[in-house]
Design a protein around this motif. Structure first.
Motif, short mmCIF file in Angstrom:
data_model
loop_
_atom_site.label_atom_id
_atom_site.label_comp_id
_atom_site.label_asym_id
_atom_site.label_seq_id
_atom_site.Cartn_x
_atom_site.Cartn_y
_atom_site.Cartn_z
N VAL A 7 -95.32 6.80 -30.51
CA VAL A 7 -94.37 6.31 -31.50
C VAL A 7 -94.72 4.85 -31.79
CG1 VAL A 7 -91.95 5.72 -31.89
CG2 VAL A 7 -92.55 7.88 -30.79
N CYS A 8 -94.80 4.51 -33.05
CA CYS A 8 -95.17 3.15 -33.45
C CYS A 8 -94.14 2.17 -32.89
CB CYS A 8 -95.22 3.05 -34.96
SG CYS A 8 -95.48 1.38 -35.57
N ASP A 9 -94.64 1.17 -32.17
CA ASP A 9 -93.67 0.28 -31.52
C ASP A 9 -93.15 -0.81 -32.45
OD1 ASP A 9 -96.08 -0.95 -31.56
OD2 ASP A 9 -96.17 -1.41 -29.42
N VAL A 10 -93.73 -0.91 -33.64
CA VAL A 10 -93.24 -1.91 -34.60
C VAL A 10 -92.02 -1.36 -35.36
CG1 VAL A 10 -93.80 -3.25 -36.66
CG2 VAL A 10 -95.48 -3.02 -34.81
N CYS A 11 -92.16 -0.11 -35.87
CA CYS A 11 -91.06 0.46 -36.66
C CYS A 11 -90.24 1.46 -35.83
CB CYS A 11 -91.59 1.15 -37.91
SG CYS A 11 -92.65 2.56 -37.55
N ARG A 12 -90.61 1.64 -34.57
CA ARG A 12 -89.94 2.58 -33.67
C ARG A 12 -89.88 4.00 -34.23
NH1 ARG A 12 -88.12 0.08 -29.38
NH2 ARG A 12 -87.85 -2.17 -29.49
N LYS B 125 -93.38 0.55 -46.43
CA LYS B 125 -94.09 1.18 -45.31
C LYS B 125 -94.41 0.18 -44.21
CE LYS B 125 -96.50 5.02 -47.50
NZ LYS B 125 -97.81 5.56 -47.88
N CYS B 126 -94.28 0.68 -42.97
CA CYS B 126 -94.67 -0.13 -41.83
C CYS B 126 -96.17 -0.39 -41.91
CB CYS B 126 -94.32 0.62 -40.55
SG CYS B 126 -95.05 -0.08 -39.06
N SER B 127 -96.56 -1.64 -41.76
CA SER B 127 -97.98 -1.97 -41.93
C SER B 127 -98.81 -1.55 -40.72
CB SER B 127 -98.14 -3.46 -42.20
OG SER B 127 -97.52 -4.18 -41.16
N THR B 128 -98.15 -1.37 -39.58
CA THR B 128 -98.90 -1.01 -38.38
C THR B 128 -99.31 0.46 -38.39
OG1 THR B 128 -97.65 -2.67 -37.18
CG2 THR B 128 -98.83 -1.06 -35.84
N CYS B 129 -98.37 1.34 -38.73
CA CYS B 129 -98.67 2.78 -38.70
C CYS B 129 -98.84 3.34 -40.11
CB CYS B 129 -97.56 3.53 -37.96
SG CYS B 129 -95.96 3.43 -38.78
N HIS B 130 -98.83 2.50 -41.12
CA HIS B 130 -98.96 2.91 -42.52
C HIS B 130 -97.89 3.92 -42.92
CE1 HIS B 130 -102.67 0.73 -42.24
NE2 HIS B 130 -103.02 1.50 -41.23
#
Ligand SMILES: [Zn+2]
Ligand SMILES: [Zn+2]
Length: 356
Positions: free
Chosen positions: A148-153, A204-209
């Motif tokens: 799970v992307c830790d930036v956008c959870r 969109k979250c830039s970490t997980c696109h």
């Protein structure tokens, strides 16, 4: 009053699976709604009967109770609910020959993708020292996996604002036309834009696109309980791979325990050996033993015998309750002298005269 599914398919109650399949193929072909003289209502009825009688569990329920209890998937008990199945997608091309019924029915009756998606399980191996296996420990490991992307959870967005997915109109599912033995069939599948969520992030979250999950190295803290055995497996719920819009798989940790040069385990007892001199075996003495957690002094009683076991309480493997421990079992090995001096021989001669 429930329908008689056997009647619908025109078969005996004793019909074999093969009979059921044959009867269904024949009737499905006959009543197919896009065929000249086809009958959608009959076709649905036949399909429903087949979906029950071709499933051993449902057939058994139906035979016993005259109905099938809904299991929340497909139309088990809800007669005629063709969710995820769109008749308008049929065309004229029938091909009953080479497509397995199971394939297409898996799609028809799975409830249109209502099953919860689950990520893959991940397994790793960990090697422990003998001491760690006895007293438990904690390990941090780096596992390369989809997490799970830790930036956008996992939301896929920045700031938490979402809008309706345009591709699926917020349903989370889209129709897909598939070739089947009934011709082309529209089946529902998960929307690839919103991954079944029906919503997409405004930004969109830039970490997980915007996906909500990303492949990365995740640090996982593993608690190893006291007294774990070689070959045991620890299952860590939902620490496996993540999937967008679903739940993560599990992480399996397989334990390998290195052998110890002096100790082995027997349940909650620790076992070791103690070499004692012949004279100590006869007269008794005190010995220091280096245990896994500090030195202890044990009293070897006089006239101890070879293989005798001395038991030291509360020096074994801890119990999970943290309050008590097993025993330390000390197996006596009597070391006989390799060489005897003249003086020693004289002394032993005296013992022999005494009948020892
Ligand atoms: Zn993200
Ligand atoms: Zn969508």
């Amino acid at each position: 009053m429930a329908k008689d599914y056997y009647n619908v398919l025109g078969i005996e109650r004793s019909a074999s699976k093969d009979d059921i399949k044959k009867a269904f193929r024949k009737l499905a072909h006959k009543h197919h709604p896009d065929k000249k003289g086809g009958d959608e209502a009959k076709f649905k009825e036949v399909s429903e009967a087949y979906s029950i009688l071709s499933d051993d569990k449902k057939r058994a329920q139906y035979d016993s109770y005259g109905r099938v209890f809904s299991d929340g998937q497909g139309f088990g008990g809800q007669q005629g609910d063709f969710s995820g199945f769109d008749f308008s997608g049929f065309n004229q091309g029938f091909n009953f020959e080479d497509i397995d019924l199971g394939d297409i029915f898996g799609d028809f009756f799975s409830g249109g993708g209502q099953r919860v998606k689950r990520g893959r399980d991940v397994s790793i191996d960990i090697e422990l020292s003998f001491e760690e296996s006895v007293f438990g420990t904690e390990r941090k490991v780096l596992v390369h996996k989809t997490s799970v992307c830790d930036v956008c959870r996992g939301s896929g967005g920045e700031g938490g604002e979402t809008s309706i997915c345009e591709k699926c109109n917020g349903k989370g599912k889209v129709n897909e036309v598939r070739k089947s033995f009934l011709g082309s069939v529209a089946v529902m599948r998960e929307c690839e834009i919103c991954h079944g969520r029906g919503k997409v992030p405004k930004k969109k979250c830039s970490t997980c696109h915007g996906v909500g999950v990303a492949e990365r190295r995740s640090e996982i803290n593993i608690k190893i309980p006291v007294g774990i055995e070689d070959g045991e497996m620890i299952r860590m719920s939902q620490e496996g791979e993540a999937v967008p819009g679903g739940i993560s798989g599990d992480l399996y940790v397989k334990i390998h325990v290195k052998k110890h040069s002096a100790f082995t385990k027997q349940g909650h007892d620790l076992v070791t050996t103690l070499n004692v001199r012949l004279t100590d075996a006869l007269l008794g003495n005190k010995y220091t033993i280096h245990t896994l957690d500090g030195d202890i002094i044990v009293k070897v009683p006089e006239t101890v015998t070879f293989g005798e076991i001395l038991r030291v309480k509360e020096r074994g493997v801890p119990y999970p309750d943290g309050k008590s421990r097993g025993n330390l079992l000390i197996k006596i090995v009597i070391e006989l002298p390799k060489k005897l001096s003249r003086k020693a021989k004289d002394a032993i001669e005296k013992l022999r005269e005494e009948g020892v």
